[in-house]
Structure formats: structure tokens, C-alpha cells
Design an enzyme around this catalytic site. Structure first.
Site, PDB file in Angstrom:
ATOM      1  N   ARG A 295      10.630 -21.768  21.876  1.00 32.85           N
ATOM      2  CA  ARG A 295       9.721 -22.502  21.803  1.00 32.85           C
ATOM      3  C   ARG A 295       8.457 -22.044  23.129  1.00 32.85           C
ATOM      4  O   ARG A 295       7.601 -21.830  22.718  1.00 32.85           O
ATOM      5  CB  ARG A 295       9.667 -24.049  21.857  1.00 32.85           C
ATOM      6  CG  ARG A 295      10.357 -24.177  20.463  1.00 32.85           C
ATOM      7  CD  ARG A 295      10.971 -25.758  20.406  1.00 32.85           C
ATOM      8  NE  ARG A 295      10.985 -26.065  19.169  1.00 32.85           N
ATOM      9  CZ  ARG A 295      11.562 -27.542  18.935  1.00 32.85           C
ATOM     10  NH1 ARG A 295      11.558 -28.360  19.866  1.00 32.85           N
ATOM     11  NH2 ARG A 295      11.711 -28.020  17.653  1.00 32.85           N
TER      12      ARG A 295
ATOM     13  N   THR B  96       9.836 -29.764  22.533  1.00 33.17           N
ATOM     14  CA  THR B  96       8.931 -29.689  21.378  1.00 33.17           C
ATOM     15  C   THR B  96       7.582 -28.964  21.677  1.00 33.17           C
ATOM     16  O   THR B  96       7.211 -28.262  20.988  1.00 33.17           O
ATOM     17  CB  THR B  96       8.686 -31.092  21.029  1.00 33.17           C
ATOM     18  OG1 THR B  96       9.858 -31.970  21.030  1.00 33.17           O
ATOM     19  CG2 THR B  96       7.792 -31.206  19.834  1.00 33.17           C
TER      20      THR B  96
ATOM     21  N   LYS C  87      11.075 -22.158  10.755  1.00 34.45           N
ATOM     22  CA  LYS C  87       9.751 -22.503  10.364  1.00 34.45           C
ATOM     23  C   LYS C  87       8.827 -21.510   9.972  1.00 34.45           C
ATOM     24  O   LYS C  87       9.171 -20.394  10.314  1.00 34.45           O
ATOM     25  CB  LYS C  87       9.300 -23.422  11.526  1.00 34.45           C
ATOM     26  CG  LYS C  87       9.845 -24.565  11.828  1.00 34.45           C
ATOM     27  CD  LYS C  87       9.200 -25.714  12.776  1.00 34.45           C
ATOM     28  CE  LYS C  87       9.965 -26.766  13.186  1.00 34.45           C
ATOM     29  NZ  LYS C  87       9.339 -27.646  13.958  1.00 34.45           N
TER      30      LYS C  87
ATOM     31  N   PHE D  93      -0.393 -37.109  13.350  1.00 36.79           N
ATOM     32  CA  PHE D  93      -0.188 -35.644  12.839  1.00 36.79           C
ATOM     33  C   PHE D  93       0.697 -35.352  11.827  1.00 36.79           C
ATOM     34  O   PHE D  93       1.129 -34.234  11.292  1.00 36.79           O
ATOM     35  CB  PHE D  93       0.061 -34.807  14.028  1.00 36.79           C
ATOM     36  CG  PHE D  93       1.389 -35.334  14.961  1.00 36.79           C
ATOM     37  CD1 PHE D  93       1.118 -36.075  15.938  1.00 36.79           C
ATOM     38  CD2 PHE D  93       2.573 -35.096  14.669  1.00 36.79           C
ATOM     39  CE1 PHE D  93       2.295 -37.018  16.690  1.00 36.79           C
ATOM     40  CE2 PHE D  93       3.839 -35.443  15.475  1.00 36.79           C
ATOM     41  CZ  PHE D  93       3.706 -36.530  16.414  1.00 36.79           C
TER      42      PHE D  93
ATOM     43  N   TYR E 264      11.186 -35.153   8.130  1.00 31.68           N
ATOM     44  CA  TYR E 264      10.418 -35.664   9.344  1.00 31.68           C
ATOM     45  C   TYR E 264      10.037 -37.024   9.200  1.00 31.68           C
ATOM     46  O   TYR E 264       9.080 -37.528   9.438  1.00 31.68           O
ATOM     47  CB  TYR E 264       9.169 -34.764   9.541  1.00 31.68           C
ATOM     48  CG  TYR E 264       9.486 -33.356  10.238  1.00 31.68           C
ATOM     49  CD1 TYR E 264      10.144 -33.448  11.539  1.00 31.68           C
ATOM     50  CD2 TYR E 264       8.885 -32.331   9.778  1.00 31.68           C
ATOM     51  CE1 TYR E 264      10.411 -32.366  12.038  1.00 31.68           C
ATOM     52  CE2 TYR E 264       9.555 -31.162  10.454  1.00 31.68           C
ATOM     53  CZ  TYR E 264      10.153 -31.011  11.785  1.00 31.68           C
ATOM     54  OH  TYR E 264      10.313 -29.932  12.224  1.00 31.68           O
TER      55      TYR E 264
ATOM     56  N   ASN F 194       6.287 -24.552  16.285  1.00 32.55           N
ATOM     57  CA  ASN F 194       7.380 -24.110  17.569  1.00 32.55           C
ATOM     58  C   ASN F 194       8.515 -23.561  16.893  1.00 32.55           C
ATOM     59  O   ASN F 194       9.780 -23.509  17.644  1.00 32.55           O
ATOM     60  CB  ASN F 194       7.716 -25.401  18.271  1.00 32.55           C
ATOM     61  CG  ASN F 194       8.069 -26.429  17.418  1.00 32.55           C
ATOM     62  OD1 ASN F 194       8.418 -26.452  16.266  1.00 32.55           O
ATOM     63  ND2 ASN F 194       8.320 -27.818  18.057  1.00 32.55           N
TER      64      ASN F 194
ATOM     65  N   GLU G 222      20.470 -34.627   8.258  1.00 32.80           N
ATOM     66  CA  GLU G 222      19.615 -33.541   7.919  1.00 32.80           C
ATOM     67  C   GLU G 222      20.304 -32.435   7.108  1.00 32.80           C
ATOM     68  O   GLU G 222      19.834 -31.930   6.072  1.00 32.80           O
ATOM     69  CB  GLU G 222      18.860 -32.791   9.282  1.00 32.80           C
ATOM     70  CG  GLU G 222      18.014 -33.843   9.967  1.00 32.80           C
ATOM     71  CD  GLU G 222      17.813 -33.196  11.550  1.00 32.80           C
ATOM     72  OE1 GLU G 222      18.303 -32.012  11.748  1.00 32.80           O
ATOM     73  OE2 GLU G 222      16.972 -33.750  11.982  1.00 32.80           O
TER      74      GLU G 222
ATOM     75  N   ARG H  63      19.845 -26.726  21.104  1.00 34.84           N
ATOM     76  CA  ARG H  63      18.565 -27.608  21.836  1.00 34.84           C
ATOM     77  C   ARG H  63      18.156 -26.818  23.180  1.00 34.84           C
ATOM     78  O   ARG H  63      16.857 -26.659  23.594  1.00 34.84           O
ATOM     79  CB  ARG H  63      18.543 -28.972  21.844  1.00 34.84           C
ATOM     80  CG  ARG H  63      18.809 -29.751  20.324  1.00 34.84           C
ATOM     81  CD  ARG H  63      17.539 -29.959  19.693  1.00 34.84           C
ATOM     82  NE  ARG H  63      16.511 -30.800  20.235  1.00 34.84           N
ATOM     83  CZ  ARG H  63      15.467 -31.624  19.817  1.00 34.84           C
ATOM     84  NH1 ARG H  63      15.467 -31.238  18.601  1.00 34.84           N
ATOM     85  NH2 ARG H  63      14.772 -32.242  20.272  1.00 34.84           N
TER      86      ARG H  63
ATOM     87  N   HIS I 115      13.549 -25.600  14.131  1.00 35.82           N
ATOM     88  CA  HIS I 115      13.908 -26.844  14.166  1.00 35.82           C
ATOM     89  C   HIS I 115      15.556 -26.614  14.532  1.00 35.82           C
ATOM     90  O   HIS I 115      16.333 -25.982  13.980  1.00 35.82           O
ATOM     91  CB  HIS I 115      13.828 -27.739  12.793  1.00 35.82           C
ATOM     92  CG  HIS I 115      14.574 -28.946  12.692  1.00 35.82           C
ATOM     93  ND1 HIS I 115      14.213 -30.190  13.187  1.00 35.82           N
ATOM     94  CD2 HIS I 115      15.711 -29.250  12.408  1.00 35.82           C
ATOM     95  CE1 HIS I 115      15.146 -31.148  13.179  1.00 35.82           C
ATOM     96  NE2 HIS I 115      16.222 -30.646  12.588  1.00 35.82           N
TER      97      HIS I 115
HETATM   98  P1  IDP Z   1      11.408 -32.017  17.775  1.00 38.71           P
HETATM   99  O1  IDP Z   1      11.337 -30.942  16.726  1.00 38.71           O
HETATM  100  O2  IDP Z   1      11.515 -31.312  19.186  1.00 38.71           O
HETATM  101  O3  IDP Z   1      12.731 -32.571  17.490  1.00 38.71           O
HETATM  102  P2  IDP Z   1       9.919 -34.098  16.921  1.00 38.71           P
HETATM  103  O4  IDP Z   1       9.325 -35.122  17.936  1.00 38.71           O
HETATM  104  O5  IDP Z   1      11.109 -34.591  16.088  1.00 38.71           O
HETATM  105  O6  IDP Z   1      10.199 -32.786  17.984  1.00 38.71           O
HETATM  106  O7  IDP Z   1       8.842 -33.363  15.903  1.00 38.71           O
HETATM  107  C1  IDP Z   1       9.092 -32.669  14.884  1.00 38.71           C
HETATM  108  C2  IDP Z   1       7.838 -31.482  14.926  1.00 38.71           C
HETATM  109  O8  IDP Z   1       6.723 -32.070  14.719  1.00 38.71           O
HETATM  110  C3  IDP Z   1       7.894 -30.727  16.027  1.00 38.71           C
HETATM  111  O9  IDP Z   1       8.800 -29.737  16.439  1.00 38.71           O
HETATM  112  C4  IDP Z   1       6.459 -30.197  15.694  1.00 38.71           C
HETATM  113  O10 IDP Z   1       6.501 -28.839  14.960  1.00 38.71           O
HETATM  114  C5  IDP Z   1       5.863 -31.381  15.265  1.00 38.71           C
HETATM  115  N1  IDP Z   1       5.277 -32.324  16.359  1.00 38.71           N
HETATM  116  C6  IDP Z   1       5.486 -33.150  17.231  1.00 38.71           C
HETATM  117  N2  IDP Z   1       4.919 -33.957  18.100  1.00 38.71           N
HETATM  118  C7  IDP Z   1       3.570 -33.331  17.638  1.00 38.71           C
HETATM  119  C8  IDP Z   1       2.305 -33.392  18.057  1.00 38.71           C
HETATM  120  O11 IDP Z   1       2.078 -34.319  19.195  1.00 38.71           O
HETATM  121  N3  IDP Z   1       1.409 -32.922  17.676  1.00 38.71           N
HETATM  122  C9  IDP Z   1       1.451 -32.017  16.586  1.00 38.71           C
HETATM  123  N4  IDP Z   1       2.556 -31.642  16.154  1.00 38.71           N
HETATM  124  C10 IDP Z   1       3.652 -32.223  16.553  1.00 38.71           C
HETATM  125 MG    MG Z   2      13.174 -34.045  16.042  1.00 37.15          MG
END
Ligand code: IDP
Ligand code: MG
Length: 148
Positions: free
Chosen positions: A109, A98, A9, A57, A49, A122, A136, A92, A125
Site C-alpha cells: 500500500r 489502510t 482490488k 465514503f 465492507y 490501496n 469474509e 497485514r 484487501h
Molecule cells: P483495511 O482495508 O485496512 O482493513 P478498513 O477500515 O476496513 O481498512 O476500510 C476498508 C477500505 O475502505 C480501505 O481499504 C479503503 O479502500 C477504504 N477506506 C477506508 N477508510 C477510508 C477513508 O477514510 N476514505 C476513503 N476510503 C477509505
Molecule cells: Mg478492514
């Protein structure tokens, strides 16, 4: 053999963490099947996404993926397809959960992620399930770009 999509990212690009992240993934013994520098349009970020649609967000996440919050050249992420046994779970595991505050401190992360500009930045991905990985990979790569 499982395939998984990895994205470096914009925060990780800005922090020059690409080598660190790839080094850890390489240590898992997986095989690289494709790689590119990808230009991130709003459409691509929203499709990637799609699971976040409707969250408060999502717009910030899309801006983040387009590089708007980081000092990098152009709109880009680095995209990789890795394949191997249990590739999805193995990646993962080493990237961590996350939220960087909740991720194990030794994970990518946990070590390098931060919350900034209303978004969790973070660094990386990685696909969360086989279904996600297939969707994806098809979004970021053409079939002929994947080396089997
Ligand atoms: P993941 O990347 O661990 O699979 P997801 O829930 O799919 O997590 O969310 C995708 C991305 O969106 C996260 O990696 C992060 O960059 C962002 N994100 C997720 N939850 C939040 C939040 O509560 N606030 C702000 N950004 C978030
Ligand atoms: Mg995800």
C-alpha cells in the site's frame, strides 16, 4: 493454521500488480487454499465492507470495488485464500496500513496505493482478524472450493 482472505482490488488489476502482490505473499511461506476471478455485485461489495456502513465514503468504496473508477474489463477482483501460521498478521504486515500516505514506504500500500475519486485505492484487501477472515471467506467462497 489460520486462513486469510486476500482480494486484489481493481486499481491493482488496472496497474497489473497481481504478480507483484502474489510474489510477496508467496514469500511469506503460506499455502494457497483457493483462488478465483470474482464478479463484484453491489450486494457483495456492501456485505464485504459491512464495517463501513454509515461512513461518508462507503458508497465510493463500493463503486471502487465494482471497478467503476478503474479501466478494467467487467466488475472483477481476484480473490485468494491463503493459510498458514499467523497468516492474518503476516499478510497485514506486508500490505501496510489502510492509508497509503501513512503506510511504510516498503509495503504494497505504501508503494502503490493512492487516494483518488474520494476513495483510498490501496491495491489489496487482507482480513484483519480471525473473525473477519471466517466471515469474509464464507462470503467469497463456497466451502467445497477451499482445499484443506
Ligand atoms: P483495511 O482495508 O485496512 O482493513 P478498513 O477500515 O476496513 O481498512 O476500510 C476498508 C477500505 O475502505 C480501505 O481499504 C479503503 O479502500 C477504504 N477506506 C477506508 N477508510 C477510508 C477513508 O477514510 N476514505 C476513503 N476510503 C477509505
Ligand atoms: Mg478492514
Amino acid at each position: 493454521m489460520e486462513k486469510t482472505l486476500i482480494l486484489i482490488k481493481p486499481d491493482a488489476i488496472e496497474k497489473r500488480l497481481t504478480g507483484v502482490i502474489l510474489d510477496r505473499i508467496e514469500s511469506l511461506g503460506l499455502q494457497l487454499a483457493s483462488a478465483k476471478v470474482a464478479v463484484v455485485t453491489e450486494k457483495l461489495a456492501r456485505e464485504h465492507y459491512a464495517n463501513l456502513a454509515g461512513t461518508p465514503f462507503v458508497d465510493n468504496v463500493v463503486k471502487f470495488m465494482m471497478g467503476n473508477f478503474n479501466n478494467i474489463e467487467n466488475r472483477r477482483v481476484y480473490a485468494f485464500v491463503y493459510k498458514g501460521e499467523d497468516a492474518i498478521a503476516k499478510v497485514r504486515h506486508i500490505i501496510g496500513v489502510t492509508d497509503p500516505d501513512k503506510a511504510d514506504p516498503w509495503t504494497i500500500r505504501g508503494q502503490f496505493g493512492q487516494k483518488k475519486n474520494g476513495v483510498i485505492q490501496n491495491c489489496v484487501h487482507a482480513s484483519g482478524s480471525q473473525e473477519d477472515a471466517e466471515r469474509e471467506i464464507a462470503l467469497w467462497f463456497k466451502p467445497e472450493e477451499i482445499v484443506e
